[in-house]
Design a protein around this motif. Structure first.
Motif, mmCIF file in Angstrom:
data_model
loop_
_atom_site.group_PDB
_atom_site.id
_atom_site.type_symbol
_atom_site.label_atom_id
_atom_site.label_comp_id
_atom_site.label_asym_id
_atom_site.label_seq_id
_atom_site.Cartn_x
_atom_site.Cartn_y
_atom_site.Cartn_z
ATOM 1 N N THR A 127 0.834 -1.203 0.000
ATOM 2 C CA THR A 127 0.000 0.000 0.000
ATOM 3 C C THR A 127 0.868 1.252 0.000
ATOM 4 O O THR A 127 0.586 2.204 -0.728
ATOM 5 C CB THR A 127 -0.930 0.000 1.228
ATOM 6 O OG1 THR A 127 -1.714 -1.192 1.220
ATOM 7 C CG2 THR A 127 -1.830 1.199 1.247
ATOM 8 N N VAL A 128 1.928 1.239 0.793
ATOM 9 C CA VAL A 128 2.836 2.395 0.843
ATOM 10 C C VAL A 128 3.496 2.596 -0.521
ATOM 11 O O VAL A 128 3.557 3.720 -1.042
ATOM 12 C CB VAL A 128 3.896 2.210 1.957
ATOM 13 C CG1 VAL A 128 5.001 3.240 1.850
ATOM 14 C CG2 VAL A 128 3.238 2.266 3.322
ATOM 15 N N VAL A 129 3.975 1.497 -1.122
ATOM 16 C CA VAL A 129 4.626 1.583 -2.435
ATOM 17 C C VAL A 129 3.624 2.051 -3.493
ATOM 18 O O VAL A 129 3.932 2.919 -4.320
ATOM 19 C CB VAL A 129 5.246 0.219 -2.825
ATOM 20 C CG1 VAL A 129 5.698 0.212 -4.263
ATOM 21 C CG2 VAL A 129 6.420 -0.100 -1.901
ATOM 22 N N ALA A 130 2.414 1.486 -3.473
ATOM 23 C CA ALA A 130 1.389 1.858 -4.458
ATOM 24 C C ALA A 130 1.028 3.335 -4.308
ATOM 25 O O ALA A 130 0.876 4.044 -5.306
ATOM 26 C CB ALA A 130 0.150 0.991 -4.293
ATOM 27 N N LYS A 131 0.923 3.808 -3.078
ATOM 28 C CA LYS A 131 0.596 5.224 -2.858
ATOM 29 C C LYS A 131 1.703 6.110 -3.402
ATOM 30 O O LYS A 131 1.437 7.123 -4.048
ATOM 31 C CB LYS A 131 0.372 5.501 -1.383
ATOM 32 C CG LYS A 131 -0.092 6.922 -1.108
ATOM 33 C CD LYS A 131 -0.311 7.169 0.353
ATOM 34 C CE LYS A 131 -0.818 8.556 0.650
ATOM 35 N NZ LYS A 131 -0.070 9.630 0.069
ATOM 36 N N ALA A 132 2.954 5.725 -3.172
ATOM 37 C CA ALA A 132 4.074 6.506 -3.685
ATOM 38 C C ALA A 132 4.048 6.537 -5.216
ATOM 39 O O ALA A 132 4.258 7.589 -5.833
ATOM 40 C CB ALA A 132 5.399 5.931 -3.184
ATOM 41 N N GLN A 133 3.764 5.377 -5.828
ATOM 42 C CA GLN A 133 3.700 5.317 -7.290
ATOM 43 C C GLN A 133 2.555 6.174 -7.828
ATOM 44 O O GLN A 133 2.703 6.873 -8.825
ATOM 45 C CB GLN A 133 3.542 3.865 -7.763
ATOM 46 C CG GLN A 133 4.760 3.001 -7.520
ATOM 47 C CD GLN A 133 5.961 3.478 -8.311
ATOM 48 O OE1 GLN A 133 5.839 3.959 -9.414
ATOM 49 N NE2 GLN A 133 7.143 3.372 -7.719
ATOM 50 N N VAL A 134 1.418 6.112 -7.168
ATOM 51 C CA VAL A 134 0.266 6.916 -7.599
ATOM 52 C C VAL A 134 0.592 8.405 -7.475
ATOM 53 O O VAL A 134 0.238 9.195 -8.356
ATOM 54 C CB VAL A 134 -0.997 6.543 -6.788
ATOM 55 C CG1 VAL A 134 -2.098 7.561 -6.978
ATOM 56 C CG2 VAL A 134 -1.494 5.158 -7.186
ATOM 57 N N ASP A 135 1.274 8.786 -6.397
ATOM 58 C CA ASP A 135 1.673 10.183 -6.231
ATOM 59 C C ASP A 135 2.619 10.618 -7.355
ATOM 60 O O ASP A 135 2.488 11.716 -7.900
ATOM 61 C CB ASP A 135 2.330 10.407 -4.870
ATOM 62 C CG ASP A 135 1.336 10.306 -3.714
ATOM 63 O OD1 ASP A 135 0.123 10.387 -3.984
ATOM 64 O OD2 ASP A 135 1.787 10.144 -2.563
ATOM 65 N N LYS A 136 3.575 9.739 -7.719
ATOM 66 C CA LYS A 136 4.502 10.054 -8.803
ATOM 67 C C LYS A 136 3.751 10.203 -10.127
ATOM 68 O O LYS A 136 4.007 11.142 -10.888
ATOM 69 C CB LYS A 136 5.567 8.964 -8.939
ATOM 70 C CG LYS A 136 6.624 8.994 -7.869
ATOM 71 C CD LYS A 136 7.637 7.886 -8.092
ATOM 72 C CE LYS A 136 8.673 7.839 -6.989
ATOM 73 N NZ LYS A 136 9.612 6.725 -7.171
#
Length: 169
Positions: A79-88
């Motif tokens: 979830t943390v990685v996915a959120k970071a990717q979505v933010d990027k």
């Protein structure tokens, strides 16, 4: 003495009733004891059959608890990685959108300038080409009129004059 006999008889009767009550209590206690033994046998049989299942269930619950903890940890990390990717991706899309808007504005301005220049060039070209042509035509018509006047030809009709004037317009 009579009283003593009556008293002895009453005491004997109460003693008999007490003895019968004790016998009834003893029979009840024996029945309860037998019932408890049968119940104990059934409970032991039940426990013998279900204790292994309970132990297996306990082990399974412990395994599920450990694995679910691992899974939840991995889900949190994902979830943390996915959120970071979505933010990027969101930031990239925003930047791309802004850049695209600026480029579209520049293209629009360039096209507007180009259209204005084409229109100015077209007007200049029209004036540069048509003005000498009109002047040459006017000179030609003047020469033709002079020749006609010198030669004594008849004057042109109204239709001819109208047609000539329309050509200048």
């Amino acid at each position: 003495m009579d009283n003593e006999i009556v008293l002895l008889q009453i005491m004997a009767a109460f003693t008999g009733v007490a003895a019968i009550a004790l016998l009834v209590q003893m029979a009840s206690l024996i029945g309860i004891c037998l019932s408890i033994r049968r119940l104990k046998t059934r409970v032991n049989t039940f426990l013998d059959r279900w204790e292994p299942l309970a132990e297996e269930a306990q082990k399974t619950l412990e395994d599920v608890g450990r694995e679910s903890t691992e899974i939840l940890t991995q889900v949190r990390e994902l979830t943390v990685v996915a959120k970071a990717q979505v933010d990027k991706v969101d930031a990239t899309i925003d930047a791309l959108s802004k850049t695209t808007q600026l480029q579209v504005q520049k293209v629009d301005e360039t096209v507007q300038i180009l259209l204005e220049r084409v229109q100015q060039t077209s007007l200049s070209l029209q004036q540069a080409l048509l003005t000498p042509v009109k002047q040459i035509r006017a000179v030609g018509v003047g020469i033709a009129a002079m020749i006609d006047a010198l030669a004594g030809r008849r004057r042109s009709s109204v239709d001819q004059a109208t047609q000539d004037e329309e050509m200048f317009i």
